[in-house]
Design an enzyme around this catalytic site. Sequence first.
Site, short mmCIF file in Angstrom:
data_model
loop_
_atom_site.label_atom_id
_atom_site.label_comp_id
_atom_site.label_asym_id
_atom_site.label_seq_id
_atom_site.Cartn_x
_atom_site.Cartn_y
_atom_site.Cartn_z
N CYS A 1 -39.43 -61.29 -38.60
CA CYS A 1 -38.71 -60.46 -39.58
C CYS A 1 -37.20 -60.50 -39.35
O CYS A 1 -36.43 -60.22 -40.26
CB CYS A 1 -39.24 -59.03 -39.57
SG CYS A 1 -39.31 -58.33 -37.93
N GLU B 1 -56.43 -59.07 -38.58
CA GLU B 1 -57.72 -59.76 -38.51
C GLU B 1 -57.52 -61.26 -38.28
O GLU B 1 -58.41 -61.95 -37.80
CB GLU B 1 -58.52 -59.57 -39.81
CG GLU B 1 -58.97 -58.15 -40.07
CD GLU B 1 -57.82 -57.19 -40.38
OE1 GLU B 1 -56.84 -57.63 -41.01
OE2 GLU B 1 -57.90 -56.02 -39.98
N GLU C 1 -41.54 -50.75 -40.29
CA GLU C 1 -40.75 -51.93 -39.92
C GLU C 1 -41.13 -53.03 -40.91
O GLU C 1 -42.20 -53.62 -40.80
CB GLU C 1 -41.08 -52.38 -38.49
CG GLU C 1 -40.80 -51.34 -37.43
CD GLU C 1 -39.33 -51.03 -37.26
OE1 GLU C 1 -38.48 -51.68 -37.89
OE2 GLU C 1 -39.04 -50.09 -36.50
N LEU C 2 -40.24 -53.31 -41.87
CA LEU C 2 -40.63 -54.19 -42.98
C LEU C 2 -39.85 -55.49 -42.98
O LEU C 2 -39.26 -55.87 -41.97
CB LEU C 2 -40.47 -53.41 -44.28
CG LEU C 2 -41.18 -52.04 -44.27
CD1 LEU C 2 -40.94 -51.28 -45.55
CD2 LEU C 2 -42.67 -52.17 -43.98
N TRP D 1 -49.63 -60.24 -38.14
CA TRP D 1 -50.15 -61.43 -37.48
C TRP D 1 -49.08 -62.27 -36.81
O TRP D 1 -49.39 -63.20 -36.09
CB TRP D 1 -50.90 -62.31 -38.51
CG TRP D 1 -50.14 -62.48 -39.80
CD1 TRP D 1 -50.33 -61.77 -40.96
CD2 TRP D 1 -49.05 -63.37 -40.07
NE1 TRP D 1 -49.43 -62.16 -41.92
CE2 TRP D 1 -48.64 -63.15 -41.41
CE3 TRP D 1 -48.37 -64.34 -39.32
CZ2 TRP D 1 -47.59 -63.86 -42.00
CZ3 TRP D 1 -47.32 -65.05 -39.91
CH2 TRP D 1 -46.96 -64.80 -41.24
N ASN D 2 -47.79 -61.99 -37.05
CA ASN D 2 -46.77 -62.93 -36.53
C ASN D 2 -46.54 -62.80 -35.03
O ASN D 2 -46.21 -63.79 -34.38
CB ASN D 2 -45.46 -62.80 -37.32
CG ASN D 2 -44.87 -61.42 -37.30
OD1 ASN D 2 -45.58 -60.44 -37.12
ND2 ASN D 2 -43.57 -61.33 -37.50
N ALA E 1 -55.21 -53.85 -35.89
CA ALA E 1 -54.40 -55.05 -35.67
C ALA E 1 -54.81 -56.11 -36.70
O ALA E 1 -55.78 -55.93 -37.45
CB ALA E 1 -54.58 -55.55 -34.25
P1 NAD Z 1 -49.24 -59.05 -46.81
O1 NAD Z 1 -48.21 -58.25 -47.48
O2 NAD Z 1 -50.52 -59.28 -47.53
O3 NAD Z 1 -49.65 -58.41 -45.38
C1 NAD Z 1 -48.73 -58.04 -44.40
C2 NAD Z 1 -49.51 -57.28 -43.33
O4 NAD Z 1 -49.97 -56.06 -43.89
C3 NAD Z 1 -50.77 -57.98 -42.82
O5 NAD Z 1 -50.87 -57.77 -41.43
C4 NAD Z 1 -51.92 -57.29 -43.54
O6 NAD Z 1 -53.12 -57.26 -42.80
C5 NAD Z 1 -51.39 -55.90 -43.72
N1 NAD Z 1 -51.88 -55.23 -44.91
C6 NAD Z 1 -51.96 -55.75 -46.17
N2 NAD Z 1 -52.42 -54.81 -47.02
C7 NAD Z 1 -52.64 -53.68 -46.31
C8 NAD Z 1 -53.10 -52.37 -46.62
N3 NAD Z 1 -53.39 -52.00 -47.89
N4 NAD Z 1 -53.21 -51.46 -45.62
C9 NAD Z 1 -52.87 -51.78 -44.36
N5 NAD Z 1 -52.42 -53.00 -44.00
C10 NAD Z 1 -52.30 -53.94 -44.96
O7 NAD Z 1 -48.56 -60.40 -46.51
P2 NAD Z 1 -48.88 -61.64 -45.60
O8 NAD Z 1 -49.25 -62.80 -46.45
O9 NAD Z 1 -49.82 -61.30 -44.46
O10 NAD Z 1 -47.43 -61.86 -45.02
C11 NAD Z 1 -46.43 -62.19 -45.97
C12 NAD Z 1 -45.19 -61.38 -45.84
O11 NAD Z 1 -45.32 -60.24 -45.02
C13 NAD Z 1 -44.11 -62.20 -45.17
O12 NAD Z 1 -43.43 -62.94 -46.13
C14 NAD Z 1 -43.24 -61.18 -44.53
O13 NAD Z 1 -42.23 -60.77 -45.42
C15 NAD Z 1 -44.13 -60.00 -44.32
N6 NAD Z 1 -44.44 -59.80 -42.89
C16 NAD Z 1 -43.52 -59.15 -42.17
C17 NAD Z 1 -43.74 -58.93 -40.84
C18 NAD Z 1 -42.72 -58.20 -40.01
O14 NAD Z 1 -42.68 -58.39 -38.81
N7 NAD Z 1 -41.91 -57.33 -40.60
C19 NAD Z 1 -44.90 -59.40 -40.25
C20 NAD Z 1 -45.84 -60.07 -41.02
C21 NAD Z 1 -45.60 -60.26 -42.37
#
Ligand code: NAD
Length: 476
Positions: free
Chosen positions: A282, A176, A248-249, A149-150, A174
């Site tokens: 990230c 939600e 990409e984490l 989502w970022n 993508a």
């Molecule tokens: P989250 O770990 O719940 O989700 C991260 C992403 O993964 C979301 O887009 C979510 O829809 C997707 N996701 C979650 N569970 C999934 C599954 N089982 N299968 C497929 N997709 C799944 O965390 P969050 O609250 O959305 O974001 C928090 C942390 O995520 C942040 O602190 C950051 O570290 C990380 N993040 C990193 C990036 C990046 O660009 N690397 C982007 C967004 C979030």
Amino acid sequence: MTYYPRLQLYIGGHWRDTASCEPVINPADETTIGDVPLADDVDLADALEAAAIGFATWSRTAPAARAQIMLRAASLMRQRIEEIALAITLEHGKPLEQARLEVIRGCEFIEWDAAEGQRTYGRVIPSGPGIRYIVLHQPIGTVAAFSPWNFPMSQPCRKIAGALGAGCSIIIKASEETPAGALHIARAFHDAGLPPGVLNLVFGVPARVSEFLIPREQVRLVAFTGSTAVGKRLTELAARHMKPVLMELGGHAPVIVCDDFDPAAAAEMSAVRKMRNAGQVCTSPTRFFVHQDVFNAFSKAFVERTRAMKVGNGLHADTNVGPLANQRRVGALEGLVADASAKGGRLLTGGDRLGNRGYFFAPTVFAELPDDARAMREEPFGPLAIINPVASLEEAVEKANALPFGLAAYGFTHSARNVDYLADCIEAGNLSINTLEASVAETPFGGVKESGYGREGGAEGILNYTIVKTVSHRMA
Ligand code: NAD
């Protein structure tokens, strides 16, 4: 009235509604701006079927013809920049100008891989008489991709660009929470004449979608951007079915400021970059290790620049920092700030949620935060910077490498010796010196350690979307 598009799935070249939806929230005022459709198993099975047809067509389309369609789609997105940027600001909160830059960056990814797709050269291996060895890079097949989502637009563009450039079909789920960016990408490709099934866009319950798609025989690559925790889960699932992954984490980027660099100039660049996208990046520069001789000057300038930033609705022209993208981030930031204060960190500015409507959080700076504070170990993914003094470059590097992450790292120095030491010793996929740009379309981007696996962009990125095939040909 502000415009936000009607959200639909895009499967097999057709737009589709679903029985079940969830609201999309504007983080600036917490109002509902749209309803995102959630795919069920039938939708996902249809997407797989469509992607098989799409792959059959696209993988046998000449790379130059594929490039033309990709470039046309990018050109349409550039023409629609105002409409797309507005939707991004409404669903994500970032200032409109940053949303515009994101659209351009997304287009650059597509344009780059449109060209790279014409350069996935194989090779001919020298051999004895009567036999020829040829190495081919061929598209891997259908890709299951998951974008966060970022960056609602540029993140899906990265994965779509690599897949389509290489000749693959893709099913992308993508975010939600920020679905309109990806919707606009699908619209542009549809209007550019992409054959049906090459690009399929779904939204859904994330775990349900990944658990449905990843085990399917037809899916040959799993590409994910998001948290390390989810990345590990998807990698485990992929491994069970022997699928390669592109991950990409998270990161927790260190910035090393040496004593030979103007601290005020480094602080100016750093504060602006830190607060971009409200820190939800990230590669966001977060752990500043500043030589003790320039520590006070750097901290003072950083705080002054941070305090000058206007936090507000991203639609307002004078806003520098928008709201956080969702309520989870507010809770996460409050937890990190409380822990940092309890551990004895010096709060230089910010530290609080602003107001009680919208997810606004004050740009926050801590100094002299102990290594055991949570914010020193957990990626804040928000507008939080930490500035700690160090006595030497060696100490800074040791602290920079102390975490299990290694995505982006930065240094400020004019000394060739320091640059050489950083290039040798920093554990990160991307090191930037005297600039806080961690990646552009033409450079490979990705992490080491728990920050991920594989690269996107550059000449390397597209190769993830290919397999290597060796052809041994004996003549007569
Ligand atoms: P989250 O770990 O719940 O989700 C991260 C992403 O993964 C979301 O887009 C979510 O829809 C997707 N996701 C979650 N569970 C999934 C599954 N089982 N299968 C497929 N997709 C799944 O965390 P969050 O609250 O959305 O974001 C928090 C942390 O995520 C942040 O602190 C950051 O570290 C990380 N993040 C990193 C990036 C990046 O660009 N690397 C982007 C967004 C979030």
